[in-house]
Design a protein around this motif. Structure first.
Motif, PDB file in Angstrom:
ATOM      1  N   TYR A  49     -27.338 -24.894  -2.709  1.00 13.56           N
ATOM      2  CA  TYR A  49     -25.990 -25.196  -2.234  1.00 13.56           C
ATOM      3  C   TYR A  49     -25.143 -23.979  -1.873  1.00 13.56           C
ATOM      4  O   TYR A  49     -24.095 -24.148  -1.247  1.00 13.56           O
ATOM      5  CB  TYR A  49     -25.238 -25.979  -3.318  1.00 13.56           C
ATOM      6  CG  TYR A  49     -25.916 -27.267  -3.696  1.00 13.56           C
ATOM      7  CD1 TYR A  49     -26.007 -28.312  -2.781  1.00 13.56           C
ATOM      8  CD2 TYR A  49     -26.484 -27.445  -4.944  1.00 13.56           C
ATOM      9  CE1 TYR A  49     -26.638 -29.498  -3.113  1.00 13.56           C
ATOM     10  CE2 TYR A  49     -27.113 -28.624  -5.290  1.00 13.56           C
ATOM     11  CZ  TYR A  49     -27.181 -29.648  -4.371  1.00 13.56           C
ATOM     12  OH  TYR A  49     -27.813 -30.821  -4.702  1.00 13.56           O
ATOM     13  N   ASP A 162     -26.751 -21.813   6.454  1.00 15.39           N
ATOM     14  CA  ASP A 162     -27.326 -22.980   5.809  1.00 15.39           C
ATOM     15  C   ASP A 162     -28.783 -23.211   6.216  1.00 15.39           C
ATOM     16  O   ASP A 162     -29.483 -24.010   5.606  1.00 15.39           O
ATOM     17  CB  ASP A 162     -26.509 -24.233   6.147  1.00 15.39           C
ATOM     18  CG  ASP A 162     -25.128 -24.182   5.514  1.00 15.39           C
ATOM     19  OD1 ASP A 162     -24.977 -23.489   4.491  1.00 15.39           O
ATOM     20  OD2 ASP A 162     -24.209 -24.828   6.041  1.00 15.39           O
ATOM     21  N   VAL A 414     -14.746 -30.217   1.908  1.00 17.71           N
ATOM     22  CA  VAL A 414     -15.840 -30.995   1.345  1.00 17.71           C
ATOM     23  C   VAL A 414     -15.306 -32.208   0.589  1.00 17.71           C
ATOM     24  O   VAL A 414     -15.852 -33.316   0.677  1.00 17.71           O
ATOM     25  CB  VAL A 414     -16.709 -30.120   0.411  1.00 17.71           C
ATOM     26  CG1 VAL A 414     -17.857 -30.945  -0.169  1.00 17.71           C
ATOM     27  CG2 VAL A 414     -17.255 -28.924   1.175  1.00 17.71           C
ATOM     28  N   GLU A 417     -14.616 -35.552   2.347  1.00 21.66           N
ATOM     29  CA  GLU A 417     -15.731 -36.377   2.813  1.00 21.66           C
ATOM     30  C   GLU A 417     -16.066 -37.516   1.850  1.00 21.66           C
ATOM     31  O   GLU A 417     -16.885 -38.371   2.174  1.00 21.66           O
ATOM     32  CB  GLU A 417     -16.967 -35.500   3.030  1.00 21.66           C
ATOM     33  CG  GLU A 417     -16.763 -34.392   4.053  1.00 21.66           C
ATOM     34  CD  GLU A 417     -18.005 -33.538   4.214  1.00 21.66           C
ATOM     35  OE1 GLU A 417     -19.088 -33.984   3.785  1.00 21.66           O
ATOM     36  OE2 GLU A 417     -17.897 -32.420   4.757  1.00 21.66           O
ATOM     37  N   LYS A 459     -23.124 -37.406   3.404  1.00 19.44           N
ATOM     38  CA  LYS A 459     -24.381 -37.145   4.092  1.00 19.44           C
ATOM     39  C   LYS A 459     -24.867 -35.721   3.899  1.00 19.44           C
ATOM     40  O   LYS A 459     -26.065 -35.460   3.870  1.00 19.44           O
ATOM     41  CB  LYS A 459     -24.221 -37.446   5.582  1.00 19.44           C
ATOM     42  CG  LYS A 459     -25.524 -37.388   6.359  1.00 19.44           C
ATOM     43  CD  LYS A 459     -25.316 -37.800   7.797  1.00 19.44           C
ATOM     44  CE  LYS A 459     -26.636 -37.759   8.563  1.00 19.44           C
ATOM     45  NZ  LYS A 459     -26.469 -38.159   9.979  1.00 19.44           N
ATOM     46  N   ARG A 460     -23.944 -34.774   3.748  1.00 21.28           N
ATOM     47  CA  ARG A 460     -24.338 -33.368   3.637  1.00 21.28           C
ATOM     48  C   ARG A 460     -25.193 -33.123   2.383  1.00 21.28           C
ATOM     49  O   ARG A 460     -25.927 -32.146   2.302  1.00 21.28           O
ATOM     50  CB  ARG A 460     -23.122 -32.448   3.617  1.00 21.28           C
ATOM     51  CG  ARG A 460     -22.314 -32.501   2.325  1.00 21.28           C
ATOM     52  CD  ARG A 460     -21.448 -31.279   2.161  1.00 21.28           C
ATOM     53  NE  ARG A 460     -20.506 -31.103   3.255  1.00 21.28           N
ATOM     54  CZ  ARG A 460     -20.136 -29.918   3.713  1.00 21.28           C
ATOM     55  NH1 ARG A 460     -20.644 -28.816   3.171  1.00 21.28           N
ATOM     56  NH2 ARG A 460     -19.265 -29.811   4.681  1.00 21.28           N
TER      57      ARG A 460
END
Length: 480
Positions: A49, A162, A414, A417, A459-460
Motif C-alpha cells: 500500500y 503504484d 481516499v 471513496e 475498488k482501489r
C-alpha cells in the motif's frame, strides 16, 4: 571429536531431533523475538500500500536475511521476486541480467543501460496493471558500487509509483541510509536482543529442534550469553551451541562412578565429624540457658546514633498521643484561623430535591450562582465532538488497516471513496519519532468477520489483503 560429532552427542543428551542452531532449523522457524514479527508484518503491508521502498538496517548477524525470507513467505502468489547479493555485483550488465532473469521479464539484455531500464519499467508497469507485483531484494546493498546504486534508483519512475518494481535493501551501515530521502524509503532498524528477547529466541529454536521440556539454560546464563553476543542472533547461536555441548560433557563427567575405596573413606570421615558435633552439642546444652549476652560498651557510630535518636523520638511521640486522644483529621490539618470551605453549587447533595425549581436562588452565594450560570451557558454552547470509529470500538474488536502515510492530507481523497464514512477513521501514530497516519476501516467482532467484509472496500483495494488488527493493538500505537 569434531563439531558434527559433538552436536550429535548434544542432541542425543537433550533428546533433540535436530541441531537447534543449524541451517535446518533456520528454514523451519522464524522467531518473533525483538519485535521481528511486527516488523515483518509492517514490511508486507507497506509493500502493498505504500509508495515507499524499505531499508532493513542492522549489523552482520542481526537477522536481516531471515526477516526478509519470512516476509517473502508471507507474500501472495502473484508476487515475482528477484534476490540479488550486492557483494557479488560489479557491472550494470550483471545487475540487469539478474533482474530480468529472476523476474522472468523475457528481455534480452542490451548494452544500452538507459534503454534497458525503460523497458524493464514498462513491462513491470504493464504486468502490474494485469495483477502481478514485482519485488527486488538486494542483500549487502551498501556493498554495491556507486554506479549500480544510481541505476537501482531509476526503477522508481515518479509517474507510476503504484506500478513499479518495489525494492527492499538490506544494509549494515546507517550512514548509507542517511543519504536516502526518507519520503522514498522506510527504515526498519533491527536492534540488539534484550535478555528477554534472547530467552524467547532460544526457546523458539529449541522447540523447533524437538525440545518439549524446560529450557536448558538458567536465566543468568542466558543473560551472560546475550551480553557476550552483544544481542546478535548469529553470535548467540554459536555461543548457545557451545554452551549446550559443554554442558553435555560436564554432566557426563559428573555421572561417572567414584572408586569404592574413596566412597568408604568419605563415609567414615563424615561419621567421625557427625559424632564430634553431637558430643559437643550435648556437653554445652546446660550452659545455653545461663549464658548472658554482654552489652557492648563500644561507642555508637554516627549512623547508629542517628537511628537510636530517631527511634527515641518516635517512641516519645507514640506515648504522648493515644488512639482515643488522637485529634480529628479535620482539626489537625486545618490551619489556625482558616474557615470552612463554602460548598460549590455544582455539587449536588444526596438529600437535595431533584424537583426543586431551577431558578431557586441562594441568598448567601450570589457571586457563585452567577459563575455557575455562566459556566452552564458556556458549556451548552460548545458543540459535542462526534465519537470516531476508534472511540466507539472495544479493545477486543477488530478493524482493517488499509494504508499508512507520512502526509495525512494524502488520505483525505481516499476516505471520500467509502460509502459509509462512519466506518472509516484516520489514526495518528509515530514511527522513528515522526508522525505516521494509518487508515482503518470497520468494527468487527472477529478476524473472520473482518475478512468477509473485504468486498465492502472501494475498488482501489480490490484483491488486496489488509492488515487485520485488534483495536487494542491500534490504541497502543496511537498518539493520545
Amino acid at each position: 571429536m569434531d563439531l558434527s560429532e559433538q552436536s550429535e552427542r548434544m542432541q542425543s543428551f537433550y533428546g533433540l531431533k535436530y541441531d537447534p542452531f543449524g541451517a535446518l532449523v533456520d528454514a523451519m522457524v522464524f522467531s518473533g523475538a525483538g519485535g521481528r514479527y511486527e516488523i515483518a508484518e509492517t514490511i508486507r503491508h507497506l509493500l502493498t500500500y505504500s509508495p515507499q521502498d524499505g531499508l532493513v538496517i542492522g549489523p552482520a548477524g542481526s537477522g536481516k536475511r531471515m526477516l526478509i525470507q519470512h516476509v517473502v513467505k508471507m507474500l501472495e502468489d502473484h508476487w515475482r521476486i528477484a534476490w540479488i547479493d550486492g557483494s557479488e555485483i560489479e557491472t550494470h550488465d550483471e545487475f540487469l541480467r539478474e533482474i530480468v532473469g529472476q523476474l522472468g521479464l523475457g528481455l534480452k539484455v542490451e548494452s544500452d543501460v538507459e534503454l534497458m531500464t525503460q523497458q524493464i519499467n514498462q513491462i513491470v508497469a504493464s504486468r502490474t496493471e494485469a495483477g502481478e507485483a514485482f519485488l527486488l531484494v538486494v542483500q549487502f546493498a551498501d556493498h554495491l558500487p556507486e554506479p549500480i546504486l544510481a541505476l537501482a534508483h531509476q526503477f522508481r519512475p515518479s509517474a507510476s509509483l503504484d506500478h513499479r518494481l518495489h525494492q527492499l535493501w538490506l544494509i549494515e551501515s546507517e550512514a548509507a541510509a542517511a543519504e536516502l530521502h526518507e519520503d522514498d524509503w522506510f527504515n526498519y532498524p533491527l536492534l540488539p536482543l534484550t535478555d528477554e528477547d534472547a530467552t524467547l529466541y532460544l526457546k523458539d529454536r529449541l522447540v523447533a529442534a524437538g525440545n518439549v521440556g524446560d529450557l536448558p539454560f538458567a536465566a543468568k546464563d542466558i543473560s551472560r550469553l546475550n551480553q557476550m553476543s552483544q544481542g546478535s542472533l548469529l553470535s548467540l547461536n554459536e555461543l548457545a551451541r557451545d554452551y549446550l555441548i559443554g554442558s553435555t560433557f560436564r554432566t557426563a563427567e559428573k555421572t561417572k562412578g567414584f572408586p569404592l575405596t574413596h566412597v568408604i573413606a568419605g563415609v567414615a570421615a563424615l561419621t567421625i565429624v557427625t559424632i564430634a558435633l553431637l558430643y559437643n552439642l550435648n556437653e554445652n546444652k546446660d550452659q545455653v540457658d545461663t549464658v548472658e549476652v554482654p552489652v557492648s560498651s563500644a561507642p555508637l557510630s554516627n549512623v547508629q546514633q542517628k537511628l537510636a535518636d530517631a527511634a527515641a523520638k518516635i517512641d516519645a511521640k507514640s506515648q504522648q498521643t493515644s488512639p482515643t486522644q488522637a485529634p480529628s483529621t479535620t482539626d489537625a490539618e486545618k490551619a489556625p484561623g482558616e474557615s470552612e470551605p463554602e460548598p460549590s453549587l455544582n455539587e449536588t447533595s444526596p438529600q437535595s430535591d431533584s424537583t426543586a425549581p431551577a431558578t431557586e436562588e441562594v441568598p448567601d452565594q450570589p457571586v457563585q450562582a452567577q459563575a455557575s450560570e455562566v459556566a452552564v451557558v458556556a458549556e451548552s454552547s460548545v458543540p459535542m465532538s462526534k465519537p470516531t470509529l476508534l472511540d466507539r470500538a472495544e479493545d477486543a474488536q477488530f478493524t482493517m488497516q488499509l494504508v499508512g502515510v507520512r502526509d495525512r492530507s494524502k488520505l483525505d481523497s481516499v476516505t471520500k471513496e467509502f460509502s459509509a464514512p462512519e466506518k472509516v477513521d484516520i489514526v495518528e501514530t509515530t514511527y522513528q519519532g515522526k508522525p505516521w497516519f494509518v487508515l482503518i476501516y470497520g468494527q468487527f467482532n472477529s478476524k473472520a468477520e473482518a475478512e468477509k467484509a473485504l468486498t465492502e472496500l472501494p475498488k482501489r483495494f480490490e484483491g488486496e489483503s489488509p492488515w487485520i488488527r485488534s483495536f487494542r493493538d491500534v490504541r497502543e500505537t496511537a498518539v493520545n
